[in-house]
Design a protein around this motif. Sequence first.
Motif, PDB file in Angstrom:
ATOM      1  N   ASP A  59      -0.329  -1.566   3.116  1.00 27.36           N
ATOM      2  CA  ASP A  59       0.881  -0.927   3.618  1.00 27.36           C
ATOM      3  C   ASP A  59       1.183   0.379   2.881  1.00 27.36           C
ATOM      4  N   THR A  60       0.996   0.383   1.575  1.00 26.07           N
ATOM      5  CA  THR A  60       1.192   1.606   0.794  1.00 26.07           C
ATOM      6  C   THR A  60       0.211   2.675   1.261  1.00 26.07           C
ATOM      7  N   TYR A  61      -1.014   2.253   1.488  1.00 26.28           N
ATOM      8  CA  TYR A  61      -2.052   3.168   1.977  1.00 26.28           C
ATOM      9  C   TYR A  61      -1.645   3.797   3.313  1.00 26.28           C
ATOM     10  N   ILE A  62      -1.211   2.986   4.235  1.00 26.76           N
ATOM     11  CA  ILE A  62      -0.807   3.485   5.558  1.00 26.76           C
ATOM     12  C   ILE A  62       0.357   4.455   5.435  1.00 26.76           C
ATOM     13  N   ARG A  63       1.317   4.113   4.605  1.00 26.72           N
ATOM     14  CA  ARG A  63       2.462   5.014   4.424  1.00 26.72           C
ATOM     15  C   ARG A  63       2.028   6.352   3.817  1.00 26.72           C
ATOM     16  N   GLU A  64       1.061   6.317   2.914  1.00 29.77           N
ATOM     17  CA  GLU A  64       0.596   7.569   2.303  1.00 29.77           C
ATOM     18  C   GLU A  64      -0.247   8.388   3.272  1.00 29.77           C
ATOM     19  N   VAL A  65      -1.023   7.730   4.112  1.00 32.64           N
ATOM     20  CA  VAL A  65      -1.767   8.450   5.158  1.00 32.64           C
ATOM     21  C   VAL A  65      -0.764   9.139   6.081  1.00 32.64           C
ATOM     22  N   TYR A  66       0.252   8.430   6.491  1.00 34.68           N
ATOM     23  CA  TYR A  66       1.275   8.986   7.367  1.00 34.68           C
ATOM     24  C   TYR A  66       1.990  10.166   6.706  1.00 34.68           C
ATOM     25  N   ALA A  67       2.367  10.006   5.438  1.00 42.33           N
ATOM     26  CA  ALA A  67       3.055  11.077   4.717  1.00 42.33           C
ATOM     27  C   ALA A  67       2.166  12.314   4.601  1.00 42.33           C
ATOM     28  N   GLU A  68       0.888  12.105   4.386  1.00 45.61           N
ATOM     29  CA  GLU A  68      -0.058  13.221   4.285  1.00 45.61           C
ATOM     30  C   GLU A  68      -0.120  14.001   5.603  1.00 45.61           C
TER      31      GLU A  68
END
Length: 194
Positions: A59-68
């Motif tokens: 979930d953290t990974y997905i949120r960081e991909v989205y933020a990027e």
Amino acid sequence: MTSDRPGLDLRRLQRRMRLLEVGVDLLGAGDGPAVSVRAACRAAGVTERYFYESFADRDTYIREVYAEVGEQARAALVTAVSGAETPTETAELAVRAFVALVLDHPEAGRVLLLAPLRDPALGGRGLDLAPSFVVLVQDQLRGVADPDERALRALGLVGALTSLFIGYLDGTVTVPRERLIRHCLDLLDRAARP
């Protein structure tokens, strides 16, 4: 004895950036998000150990991909309009920059516009980015004197444009690219009128 710490930090950063790149492809896949830790590691060519040195969990990974991707979109718009001299030129440059981001890189477009609707890890993240896009649109509505009216029009316009781009990405809107751009510019022009 010399330390290889800078080299280790650089390799860690490179692995993280590679994981974010493949995350865009996985989260923005045409047939829907296909993100798992294992899939990300396989696509990036790293082991799970290296995944977890950069991200706490999926979930953290997905949120960081989205933020990027959100930051890339914001930066592309700001850069595109930085040299504009008139509101009309600014609007056209902004629309063209967003079209290029979304249509030339549909995975990024799907991450930005569809992933918040499809992946529970993002929940309401799409709403987090909306204010920055609303502000960019509001700046184009200088002809509208009432600040509340300008804010309402900008928010409605961002919603309309988002729906148009989602339709283009999912295939329900099939007009040629230039027609889409002209339509978006027409919406902006109408919203900017007093």
